[in-house]
Write a protein that holds these residues in place. Structure first.
Motif, PDB file in Angstrom:
ATOM      1  N   ILE A 116      -4.480  -5.038   1.031  1.00 16.95           N
ATOM      2  CA  ILE A 116      -3.260  -5.771   1.376  1.00 16.95           C
ATOM      3  C   ILE A 116      -2.474  -6.145   0.128  1.00 16.95           C
ATOM      4  O   ILE A 116      -1.260  -5.930   0.038  1.00 16.95           O
ATOM      5  N   VAL A 117      -3.166  -6.699  -0.876  1.00 14.76           N
ATOM      6  CA  VAL A 117      -2.497  -7.135  -2.102  1.00 14.76           C
ATOM      7  C   VAL A 117      -1.945  -5.937  -2.872  1.00 14.76           C
ATOM      8  O   VAL A 117      -0.810  -5.956  -3.366  1.00 14.76           O
ATOM      9  N   GLY A 118      -2.751  -4.858  -2.983  1.00 15.40           N
ATOM     10  CA  GLY A 118      -2.288  -3.676  -3.697  1.00 15.40           C
ATOM     11  C   GLY A 118      -1.062  -3.055  -3.058  1.00 15.40           C
ATOM     12  O   GLY A 118      -0.078  -2.714  -3.744  1.00 15.40           O
ATOM     13  N   SER A 119      -1.075  -2.923  -1.739  1.00 15.29           N
ATOM     14  CA  SER A 119       0.073  -2.346  -1.035  1.00 15.29           C
ATOM     15  C   SER A 119       1.292  -3.246  -1.135  1.00 15.29           C
ATOM     16  O   SER A 119       2.422  -2.771  -1.307  1.00 15.29           O
ATOM     17  N   GLY A 120       1.068  -4.556  -1.026  1.00 10.94           N
ATOM     18  CA  GLY A 120       2.187  -5.492  -1.125  1.00 10.94           C
ATOM     19  C   GLY A 120       2.845  -5.464  -2.491  1.00 10.94           C
ATOM     20  O   GLY A 120       4.073  -5.512  -2.606  1.00 10.94           O
ATOM     21  N   LEU A 121       2.026  -5.377  -3.529  1.00 11.63           N
ATOM     22  CA  LEU A 121       2.577  -5.317  -4.880  1.00 11.63           C
ATOM     23  C   LEU A 121       3.380  -4.036  -5.090  1.00 11.63           C
ATOM     24  O   LEU A 121       4.442  -4.055  -5.740  1.00 11.63           O
ATOM     25  N   LEU A 122       2.900  -2.932  -4.536  1.00  6.24           N
ATOM     26  CA  LEU A 122       3.637  -1.667  -4.644  1.00  6.24           C
ATOM     27  C   LEU A 122       5.006  -1.788  -3.974  1.00  6.24           C
ATOM     28  O   LEU A 122       6.017  -1.302  -4.504  1.00  6.24           O
ATOM     29  N   LYS A 123       5.051  -2.439  -2.814  1.00  5.74           N
ATOM     30  CA  LYS A 123       6.337  -2.638  -2.136  1.00  5.74           C
ATOM     31  C   LYS A 123       7.288  -3.462  -3.014  1.00  5.74           C
ATOM     32  O   LYS A 123       8.490  -3.185  -3.085  1.00  5.74           O
ATOM     33  N   GLY A 124       6.748  -4.455  -3.707  1.00  2.19           N
ATOM     34  CA  GLY A 124       7.572  -5.260  -4.594  1.00  2.19           C
ATOM     35  C   GLY A 124       8.105  -4.462  -5.776  1.00  2.19           C
ATOM     36  O   GLY A 124       9.273  -4.593  -6.152  1.00  2.19           O
ATOM     37  N   ILE A 125       7.255  -3.629  -6.352  1.00  2.00           N
ATOM     38  CA  ILE A 125       7.685  -2.786  -7.473  1.00  2.00           C
ATOM     39  C   ILE A 125       8.771  -1.815  -7.026  1.00  2.00           C
ATOM     40  O   ILE A 125       9.755  -1.589  -7.738  1.00  2.00           O
ATOM     41  N   MET A 126       8.606  -1.258  -5.827  1.00  2.00           N
ATOM     42  CA  MET A 126       9.631  -0.347  -5.296  1.00  2.00           C
ATOM     43  C   MET A 126      10.966  -1.068  -5.141  1.00  2.00           C
ATOM     44  O   MET A 126      12.028  -0.521  -5.479  1.00  2.00           O
ATOM     45  N   ALA A 127      10.922  -2.289  -4.622  1.00  2.00           N
ATOM     46  CA  ALA A 127      12.160  -3.060  -4.446  1.00  2.00           C
ATOM     47  C   ALA A 127      12.843  -3.307  -5.788  1.00  2.00           C
ATOM     48  O   ALA A 127      14.070  -3.233  -5.900  1.00  2.00           O
ATOM     49  N   MET A 128      12.036  -3.586  -6.810  1.00  2.00           N
ATOM     50  CA  MET A 128      12.588  -3.834  -8.135  1.00  2.00           C
ATOM     51  C   MET A 128      13.209  -2.555  -8.714  1.00  2.00           C
ATOM     52  O   MET A 128      14.291  -2.598  -9.314  1.00  2.00           O
ATOM     53  N   LEU A 129      12.529  -1.411  -8.535  1.00  2.00           N
ATOM     54  CA  LEU A 129      13.066  -0.141  -9.047  1.00  2.00           C
ATOM     55  C   LEU A 129      14.383   0.225  -8.366  1.00  2.00           C
ATOM     56  O   LEU A 129      15.298   0.737  -9.001  1.00  2.00           O
ATOM     57  N   VAL A 130      14.466  -0.032  -7.067  1.00  2.00           N
ATOM     58  CA  VAL A 130      15.702   0.246  -6.336  1.00  2.00           C
ATOM     59  C   VAL A 130      16.808  -0.702  -6.795  1.00  2.00           C
ATOM     60  O   VAL A 130      17.958  -0.307  -7.000  1.00  2.00           O
ATOM     61  N   PHE A 131      16.451  -1.981  -6.999  1.00  2.00           N
ATOM     62  CA  PHE A 131      17.421  -2.996  -7.408  1.00  2.00           C
ATOM     63  C   PHE A 131      18.072  -2.640  -8.749  1.00  2.00           C
ATOM     64  O   PHE A 131      19.258  -2.851  -8.959  1.00  2.00           O
ATOM     65  N   PHE A 132      17.264  -2.093  -9.664  1.00  2.07           N
ATOM     66  CA  PHE A 132      17.775  -1.729 -10.989  1.00  2.07           C
ATOM     67  C   PHE A 132      18.213  -0.263 -11.076  1.00  2.07           C
ATOM     68  O   PHE A 132      18.398   0.267 -12.162  1.00  2.07           O
ATOM     69  N   ASN A 133      18.353   0.371  -9.895  1.00  2.00           N
ATOM     70  CA  ASN A 133      18.839   1.755  -9.805  1.00  2.00           C
ATOM     71  C   ASN A 133      17.964   2.757 -10.563  1.00  2.00           C
ATOM     72  O   ASN A 133      18.442   3.795 -11.023  1.00  2.00           O
ATOM     73  N   VAL A 134      16.700   2.446 -10.704  1.00  2.00           N
ATOM     74  CA  VAL A 134      15.757   3.392 -11.311  1.00  2.00           C
ATOM     75  C   VAL A 134      15.273   4.395 -10.269  1.00  2.00           C
ATOM     76  O   VAL A 134      14.957   5.536 -10.586  1.00  2.00           O
ATOM     77  N   LEU A 135      15.240   3.954  -9.005  1.00  2.00           N
ATOM     78  CA  LEU A 135      14.766   4.789  -7.903  1.00  2.00           C
ATOM     79  C   LEU A 135      15.730   4.663  -6.736  1.00  2.00           C
ATOM     80  O   LEU A 135      16.178   3.563  -6.413  1.00  2.00           O
ATOM     81  N   SER A 136      16.018   5.792  -6.112  1.00  2.00           N
ATOM     82  CA  SER A 136      16.901   5.788  -4.940  1.00  2.00           C
ATOM     83  C   SER A 136      16.080   5.674  -3.671  1.00  2.00           C
ATOM     84  O   SER A 136      15.056   6.352  -3.515  1.00  2.00           O
ATOM     85  N   ASP A 137      16.520   4.787  -2.766  1.00  2.00           N
ATOM     86  CA  ASP A 137      15.791   4.649  -1.505  1.00  2.00           C
ATOM     87  C   ASP A 137      16.051   5.815  -0.560  1.00  2.00           C
ATOM     88  O   ASP A 137      15.536   5.828   0.568  1.00  2.00           O
ATOM     89  N   LYS A 138      16.827   6.797  -1.002  1.00  2.00           N
ATOM     90  CA  LYS A 138      17.075   8.004  -0.201  1.00  2.00           C
ATOM     91  C   LYS A 138      16.252   9.189  -0.699  1.00  2.00           C
ATOM     92  O   LYS A 138      16.249  10.253  -0.078  1.00  2.00           O
ATOM     93  N   SER A 139      15.548   9.013  -1.808  1.00  2.00           N
ATOM     94  CA  SER A 139      14.823  10.127  -2.422  1.00  2.00           C
ATOM     95  C   SER A 139      13.496  10.380  -1.732  1.00  2.00           C
ATOM     96  O   SER A 139      12.943   9.507  -1.053  1.00  2.00           O
ATOM     97  N   SER A 140      12.975  11.587  -1.942  1.00  2.00           N
ATOM     98  CA  SER A 140      11.676  11.938  -1.363  1.00  2.00           C
ATOM     99  C   SER A 140      10.551  11.155  -2.045  1.00  2.00           C
ATOM    100  O   SER A 140       9.533  10.833  -1.420  1.00  2.00           O
ATOM    101  N   THR A 141      10.728  10.850  -3.345  1.00  2.00           N
ATOM    102  CA  THR A 141       9.724  10.036  -4.055  1.00  2.00           C
ATOM    103  C   THR A 141       9.593   8.668  -3.401  1.00  2.00           C
ATOM    104  O   THR A 141       8.489   8.161  -3.189  1.00  2.00           O
ATOM    105  N   TYR A 142      10.737   8.088  -3.046  1.00  2.00           N
ATOM    106  CA  TYR A 142      10.720   6.792  -2.375  1.00  2.00           C
ATOM    107  C   TYR A 142      10.029   6.900  -1.015  1.00  2.00           C
ATOM    108  O   TYR A 142       9.267   6.014  -0.618  1.00  2.00           O
ATOM    109  N   ALA A 143      10.292   8.015  -0.314  1.00  2.00           N
ATOM    110  CA  ALA A 143       9.694   8.195   1.013  1.00  2.00           C
ATOM    111  C   ALA A 143       8.172   8.249   0.931  1.00  2.00           C
ATOM    112  O   ALA A 143       7.461   7.663   1.770  1.00  2.00           O
TER     113      ALA A 143
END
Length: 620
Positions: A116-143
């Motif tokens: 639970i903690v590991g998955s939750g932290l990953l979701k937080g990191i993803m949100a941060m990467l999207v926020f700073f435009n490092v990762l697109s939420d439309k990309s296959s990597t994000y999927a």
């Protein structure tokens, strides 16, 4: 002691393997259900090296270990593998209904917190990467990352089923099968489409609900399974158990679960979610201040587990949590701030060492070392942490700050508060910084015993506990790490923790006020105990017993009372060197297991003068 040695000692002092019903662990604590709590050697366990504290709480026996808890648990599991049994519960601690609920919830969720903690932290990191435009939420990597991070929460009933089966002592594969039934594609598709609201099964109406991310329905289902399986086992002949017990268990449990229990569980979860949402909507600042301020007490008693079902329901239904995780975050950071305040203000080197080691895990959300080792021990810093948590909680409650994923409430969790198009992260940052700052500043202003008591120039010990625990150097010379000792017995700390000294003068003095407890015929070693109970062995040179007393002169006898800096013995260091023996002289605390830790107070290769500098710190 090693983790294996600690595990053996714990099992022995708990009352042996035969006294253990179940055991599991959380981030910092070992947790046990015991058959007879009356035979537990509680005080002896608290004194073990590696144990920060121990208590009976919510029907459990809890041992606070800290960062090594997983490794100690692994050793305990190896020592108890296949030997645990429910039989013989004559002295089993009776639990009231509330304690039973806390025990069940903590027993179910703590074993699966890693996922639970590991998955939750990953979701937080993803949100941060999207926020700073490092990762697109439309990309296959994000999927792909989205699938990895969401799988734990979407299929949470499977994890809960497996853990609940262990807690309720029923078949784990049947429990997981129940989770699969709840989330079967036919039911999930009908629930999502909304066109088919129910199905008939031999006259019973089965509502079409989605049970993804839920926890209460499967917990109740596995509880029912444990009773059905138990009675089926009694009714079916033993030779046919393997065939008919699983059949009966599934055919009886699954329809009842689908028709009655799971919908009821969903309803309970919805009410819990609605209650907490309403609480923070109607009385946000007050509710936040109360929860943030009282959260340390809630965590200490284990009551925070009672909020887990509501938290997961809220995350599954609304996509966020405004209660447990946010309040834990401000409370934890306030605890870290108070611990930093102790580091800055205290003059007690022992407490400073403990506070430094507790501060870092507290920043990342693991606060037990700070609570038990620092703030609660000093009292006022604990009050300061509660004040900091209350301030941060009030800010969170005022602005309805939300977290969008379940992870450990520390600084790394800040990314889980990012929500595009809102000020949620900004408010979260303000609340987190405020709670830390208030905890820090309040600790500085409230005041506590900073350990500033001075020792007289004659080095006689003052009447305070602080001074009586001071260990001065018994020798003049150069300090060395004990691990470099030529004698493996001392180097491996079998005798105890301490330091080594290469003497430059041939005199050993008393390191404190105390009593001589041990002398030798060869006069090369001497033992004594301080008025505070610290036992020290001074061993001049290595293998100097071979000299049979030549070159040594002892000035005290066993039972004599000595004062700090009194001469205990003299020795001819040139003779020792001429005989080809090492002058490395270990100074060790022989009752090391009685203390939280023993730490050097002076750096290796530093020069010390006998009776002048403090050389060891004993952490109580």
């Amino acid at each position: 002691m090693t983790n294996q040695e600690l595990a053996k000692e714990l099992i022995e002092k708990i009352g042996g393997v035969s006294n253990i019903n179940q055991h599991w662990h959380c981030i910092t604590r070992l947790r046990f259900n015991l058959k007879n709590p009356n035979i537990v050697q509680l005080d002896a366990i608290k004194e073990l090296d590696g144990v920060m504290g121990a208590q009976f709480q919510s029907g459990q026996f809890q041992i606070i270990i800290g960062s090594e808890v997983a490794n100690v648990y692994l050793e305990i599991s190896r020592l108890t593998d296949g030997q645990l049994s429910e039989t013989g519960n004559e002295g089993h601690q009776k639990m009231n209904p509330i304690e039973y609920v806390f025990d069940v919830i903590s027993g179910i969720f703590t074993p699966i917190l890693a996922a639970i903690v590991g998955s939750g932290l990953l979701k937080g990191i993803m949100a941060m990467l999207v926020f700073f435009n490092v990762l697109s939420d439309k990309s296959s990597t994000y999927a792909v990352l989205d699938a990895i991070s969401n799988a734990t929460f979407h299929f949470l009933p499977f994890l809960v089923a497996f853990s609940a089966a262990k807690k309720f002592k029923t078949n784990q594969s049947l429990a997981v099968a129940l989770a699969g039934i709840l989330m079967y594609p036919t039911f999930m598709a009908n629930a999502a489409a909304g066109e088919i609201t129910s199905l008939k099964f031999i006259g019973i109406t089965i509502p079409m609900n989605s049970y993804a991310s839920t926890v209460i329905p499967i917990i109740l289902g596995v509880l029912l399974l444990s009773y059905v399986e138990k009675y089926a086992t009694k009714l079916v002949p033993k030779s046919l158990n393997i065939v008919f017990v699983p059949l009966i268990s599934l055919l009886v449990t699954a329809p009842i679960l689908l028709a009655f229990i799971a919908p009821l569980g969903n309803l309970i979860g919805s009410y819990l979610e609605s209650f907490f949402t309403m609480l923070f909507t109607v009385a946000g600042p007050v509710a936040g201040a109360l929860m943030g301020g009282l959260m340390p007490l809630i965590v200490i008693t284990g009551m925070h587990y009672a909020f887990f079902p509501g938290t997961f329901t809220s995350l599954g239904k609304l996509g966020y949590d405004i209660m447990l995780l946010p309040m834990n975050l401000v409370a934890n950071l306030a605890q870290a701030g108070a611990t930093l305040g102790v580091i800055v203000k205290t003059k007690d080197q022992k407490m400073k060492q403990v506070a430094v080691s507790a501060f870092i895990p507290a920043i990342f959300g693991i606060t037990e070392p700070a609570i038990y080792g620092v703030t609660m021990k000093l009292k006022k810093p604990f009050y300061a942490s509660m004040l900091g948590g209350a301030v941060g909680g009030a800010i969170f409650g005022t602005f309805a700050v939300k977290t969008f994923s379940f992870t450990l409430p520390g600084i790394l969790a800040m990314s889980t508060y990012i929500e595009s198009g809102t000020n949620n992260f900004l408010f979260a940052l303000i609340g987190a910084v405020s709670s830390f700052a208030v905890g820090f500043v309040a600790t500085l202003f409230l005041g506590f015993d900073t350990g500033e008591t001075k020792v007289e120039a004659t080095h006689s010990v003052s009447t305070t506990e602080e001074a009586s625990s001071q260990i001065l150097s018994p020798l003049t010379g150069v300090v060395k790490e004990l691990s470099t000792c030529p004698d493996e017995t001392f180097a491996s700390e079998i005798v105890g923790k301490g330091i080594g000294i290469i003497p430059s003068e041939g005199e050993a003095v008393a390191p404190f006020d105390g009593v001589i407890t041990m002398t030798t015929d060869t006069n090369h070693a001497i033992g004594l105990v301080s008025d505070a109970g610290v036992e020290v062995l001074i061993h001049v040179g290595i293998d100097t017993v071979e000299l049979k007393g030549e070159g040594f002169k002892r000035l005290v006898n066993q039972g004599d009372r000595v004062t700090a800096s009194d001469t205990l013995l003299t020795f001819d260091k040139e003779l020792i060197e001429a005989k080809g023996l090492s002058l490395f002289s270990p100074v060790v605390i022989t009752n090391t297991p009685n203390y939280l830790d023993v730490l050097p107070a002076i750096k290796s290769d530093s020069k010390v003068t006998s009776g002048k500098e403090e050389i060891l710190i004993v952490v109580n």
